[in-house]
Write a protein that holds these residues in place. Sequence first.
Motif, PDB file in Angstrom:
ATOM      1  N   GLY A   1      -2.326   3.733  -0.631  1.00  0.00           N
ATOM      2  CA  GLY A   1      -3.314   3.883  -1.672  1.00  0.00           C
ATOM      3  C   GLY A   1      -2.941   3.262  -3.001  1.00  0.00           C
ATOM      4  N   ARG A   2      -1.858   2.470  -3.014  1.00  0.00           N
ATOM      5  CA  ARG A   2      -1.418   1.836  -4.250  1.00  0.00           C
ATOM      6  C   ARG A   2      -1.401   0.321  -4.074  1.00  0.00           C
ATOM      7  N   ALA A   3      -1.528  -0.395  -5.163  1.00  0.00           N
ATOM      8  CA  ALA A   3      -1.363  -1.852  -5.200  1.00  0.00           C
ATOM      9  C   ALA A   3      -2.123  -2.527  -4.050  1.00  0.00           C
ATOM     10  N   GLY A   4      -1.471  -3.496  -3.391  1.00  0.00           N
ATOM     11  CA  GLY A   4      -2.106  -4.252  -2.322  1.00  0.00           C
ATOM     12  C   GLY A   4      -2.705  -5.542  -2.848  1.00  0.00           C
ATOM     13  N   VAL A   5      -2.343  -6.664  -2.200  1.00  0.00           N
ATOM     14  CA  VAL A   5      -2.885  -7.971  -2.582  1.00  0.00           C
ATOM     15  C   VAL A   5      -3.427  -8.673  -1.344  1.00  0.00           C
ATOM     16  N   ALA A   6      -4.408  -9.546  -1.570  1.00  0.00           N
ATOM     17  CA  ALA A   6      -5.031 -10.257  -0.457  1.00  0.00           C
ATOM     18  C   ALA A   6      -5.539 -11.605  -0.947  1.00  0.00           C
TER      19      ALA A   6
ATOM     20  N   ASP B   1      -6.104  -2.796   6.241  1.00  0.00           N
ATOM     21  CA  ASP B   1      -6.773  -4.027   6.674  1.00  0.00           C
ATOM     22  C   ASP B   1      -8.255  -3.803   6.926  1.00  0.00           C
ATOM     23  N   GLU B   2      -8.584  -2.682   7.553  1.00  0.00           N
ATOM     24  CA  GLU B   2      -9.988  -2.463   7.910  1.00  0.00           C
ATOM     25  C   GLU B   2     -10.889  -2.336   6.681  1.00  0.00           C
ATOM     26  N   HIS B   3     -10.312  -1.890   5.565  1.00  0.00           N
ATOM     27  CA  HIS B   3     -11.127  -1.719   4.367  1.00  0.00           C
ATOM     28  C   HIS B   3     -11.486  -3.063   3.736  1.00  0.00           C
ATOM     29  N   ILE B   4     -10.526  -3.972   3.672  1.00  0.00           N
ATOM     30  CA  ILE B   4     -10.849  -5.275   3.080  1.00  0.00           C
ATOM     31  C   ILE B   4     -11.640  -6.135   4.068  1.00  0.00           C
TER      32      ILE B   4
ATOM     33  N   VAL C   1      -0.155  -4.949   2.368  1.00  0.00           N
ATOM     34  CA  VAL C   1      -0.348  -3.566   1.946  1.00  0.00           C
ATOM     35  C   VAL C   1       0.896  -3.068   1.223  1.00  0.00           C
ATOM     36  N   ALA C   2       0.708  -2.275   0.190  1.00  0.00           N
ATOM     37  CA  ALA C   2       1.834  -1.704  -0.534  1.00  0.00           C
ATOM     38  C   ALA C   2       2.548  -0.657   0.315  1.00  0.00           C
TER      39      ALA C   2
END
Length: 279
Positions: A64-69, A43-46, A59-60
């Motif tokens: 370090g993989r996938a992830g959608v927002a 979360d902190e990165h996006i 988060v996947a």
Amino acid sequence: MPHLRIASVNVNGIRAAVRNGMHSWLDAADVDIVTVQEVRGQDEHIEAAFPGWSIVHDVATAKGRAGVAIVSRTPPLASRTQFGDDDFDSAGRWIEADFLLGDMPLTVVSAYVHSGEADTPKQEEKWRFLDAFGPRLSALAEDGALAVVTGDLNVGHRELDIKNWRGNRKKSGFLPRERAYFDRFLGEAGQQITGVDGTVGTGLGWVDVGRRFHGEVDGPYTWWSARGQAFDNDTGWRIDYHLVSPPLAERVQAYHVARAASYAERWSDHAPVVVDYAY
């Protein structure tokens, strides 16, 4: 006419996208909502990438993989991540958020379909995702609802969608069975649709905005391999979509693939897909 501008992009890692110049595009794009795929972070990165925006993020399971927002100028009314059977791990691959398009409710989805690999367990996961995709499309479009599914769907539906389609007929992303799902998703609602693989199923009536807007032309492509000079030669794939329920299709004002001016100016291996929807 007033509109809601929605951009979709696979950022190929949000931290790398920021380092490589994403904000230059974002500052000029004048978008209301951005659907993001392959966040590859927490979360902190996006949140750091989109200061001041409202964010919903899934988060996947694998770090370090996938992830959608979905990031937006105004907070969504609600959001959801449920997708497919309870025993199917869809974390980091499907997120929905509800907004208002004028005074009408609109559901926006950010989806990241598995890349797959023919005849391997990776492809089995992709089949499971595509199996769940159709029923969710049907539910989203019930009673004439407005809905858009955006994202990196990792399937080139037609020969027009891949420059080198002849050389990819046996590769994941252009397998006949994969393409047949899209034949049904986009086939006339309620009609029996024969897919490119020979299977028969019921059409769902959804609309591929890019194809409707551009017609029977090659591309416009949204992803290019890093091999050779694929970007410079525009040897690409159109695998990033805005799929819309039929009533929303009538509200499309503009469609644009924001392809970088040069290879050096890219900040992801995908180009953003930007669509204006009228209030």
